[in-house]
Scaffold this motif. Sequence first.
Motif, short mmCIF file in Angstrom:
data_model
loop_
_atom_site.label_atom_id
_atom_site.label_comp_id
_atom_site.label_asym_id
_atom_site.label_seq_id
_atom_site.Cartn_x
_atom_site.Cartn_y
_atom_site.Cartn_z
N THR A 156 0.69 -1.70 0.49
CA THR A 156 0.34 0.16 -0.58
C THR A 156 0.80 1.51 0.06
O THR A 156 0.66 2.27 -0.87
CB THR A 156 -0.69 -0.43 1.40
OG1 THR A 156 -1.82 -1.33 0.96
CG2 THR A 156 -1.88 1.47 1.27
N GLN A 157 2.12 1.60 0.50
CA GLN A 157 3.03 2.32 1.08
C GLN A 157 3.51 2.77 -0.24
O GLN A 157 4.31 3.41 -0.71
CB GLN A 157 3.88 2.34 2.80
CG GLN A 157 3.24 1.99 3.76
CD GLN A 157 4.53 2.05 5.05
OE1 GLN A 157 5.64 1.39 4.45
NE2 GLN A 157 3.89 2.18 5.61
N LEU A 158 3.88 1.61 -0.97
CA LEU A 158 4.62 1.88 -2.71
C LEU A 158 3.36 2.52 -3.66
O LEU A 158 3.87 2.38 -4.51
CB LEU A 158 4.73 0.41 -3.02
CG LEU A 158 6.33 -0.33 -2.63
CD1 LEU A 158 5.98 -1.31 -2.58
CD2 LEU A 158 7.30 0.65 -2.72
N GLY A 159 2.02 2.23 -3.70
CA GLY A 159 0.95 2.50 -4.19
C GLY A 159 0.82 1.60 -4.97
O GLY A 159 -0.34 2.15 -6.25
N THR B 122 -3.84 -0.43 -6.84
CA THR B 122 -4.54 1.17 -7.75
C THR B 122 -3.92 0.21 -9.12
O THR B 122 -4.28 -0.51 -9.06
CB THR B 122 -3.49 1.91 -6.91
OG1 THR B 122 -2.16 0.70 -7.48
CG2 THR B 122 -3.75 2.01 -5.84
N HIS B 123 -4.28 1.63 -9.89
CA HIS B 123 -4.28 1.60 -11.76
C HIS B 123 -2.66 1.14 -11.47
O HIS B 123 -2.54 0.88 -12.45
CB HIS B 123 -4.13 3.00 -12.28
CG HIS B 123 -6.37 3.47 -12.15
ND1 HIS B 123 -6.57 4.36 -12.17
CD2 HIS B 123 -6.75 2.17 -11.81
CE1 HIS B 123 -7.85 3.76 -12.33
NE2 HIS B 123 -8.41 2.78 -12.01
N ALA B 124 -2.13 1.64 -10.37
CA ALA B 124 -0.71 2.04 -10.86
C ALA B 124 0.00 0.41 -10.12
O ALA B 124 0.71 -0.43 -11.16
CB ALA B 124 0.31 2.41 -9.26
N GLY B 125 -0.86 -0.51 -9.20
CA GLY B 125 -0.88 -1.84 -9.28
C GLY B 125 -0.79 -2.79 -10.32
O GLY B 125 -0.49 -3.72 -11.42
#
Length: 341
Positions: A48-51, A65-68
């Motif tokens: 989560t902290q990595l986004g 997330t979209h980045a994930g």
Amino acid sequence: MDARARDIFRRIVESYLETGEPVGSRTLSKGGVSLSPASIRNTMQDLTQLGLLGASHVSAGRQPTHAGLRLFVDGLLEVGDIAEEDRRSIEARLGAHGRNYEEALNEASAILSGLAGGAGIVVTPMRDAGVTHVEFVRLSGDRTLAIMVFDDGVVENRIMRLPVGVTPSALQEASNFLNARLRGRTLVEARTDLRAELDRARRELDQTAARLVEDGLAAWSGGEAEDRALIVRGRANLLEDREALEDLERVRSLFEDLEQKEQLIQLLDGVRDGEGVRIFIGAETRLFSLSGSAVIAAPYMTGAQRVVGAIGVIGPARLNYARIIPLVDYTARVLGQVMKA
């Protein structure tokens, strides 16, 4: 990201793509991760902290997330081959339309919306080949068949309505006029020149023949973004996603994305410059920044391996990427074969 974090991240994304539900540490523990829920939670917090993961509130499960999703698609996704049944269906349905490109493009969009479960989208080709022949053939009632032959061997047929009072001689006049002025020019060049020339030529052509010339040329896209067709099939599929239905505002935004014809065409035209399937997720593009939509698209080509357009699927970011990517890729390849046959 170490092996443990990668395994947990992959499991979360795969579960989310399948169910649409956030994933909790207890679910992962029961699903085969040989770690305690506390250890899993710590890893999820790091992700989560990595986004790469997010949650609606602190105690909720996590979802990518979209980045994930981008990281998963680029580095962890295992794309299978297209099913033989789907392969035969695509070949049969597109092959049935022969050289009628307009019907083939419509069918390709319908195929993807049906097989992929999203909305199928296709941008009609930009015609940048020169014209060698134009002919109008009168049909029943107020309709005529406009036939245009390009110097790359492509033949396009369009059915158009006739202006009131058109006679057989006016049809022939219109054909002769266009054949004299169009030969060797692209449609973009021809439209620019003919707009000015028609004003001067009205003394030579009667009014109905002049109108037919204008309408006949307008029956083709002309290669300009504002005039090109964006074919969309399967909007109803977008309402079958449970998660999307719970967020009616996001559904509304997604439908607004579909109405942004010029921006979608520009996005899909960008696919023409790359090879293979391209994927656009959420905020990666301004078009989808609000709705979080995703597009999986691939270029299709005719003639001597010349890319002319793009075809794809649009839907919520929670698309079945492993299934849809090979479907889009194969449909684009078959469409190209049909259009140059």
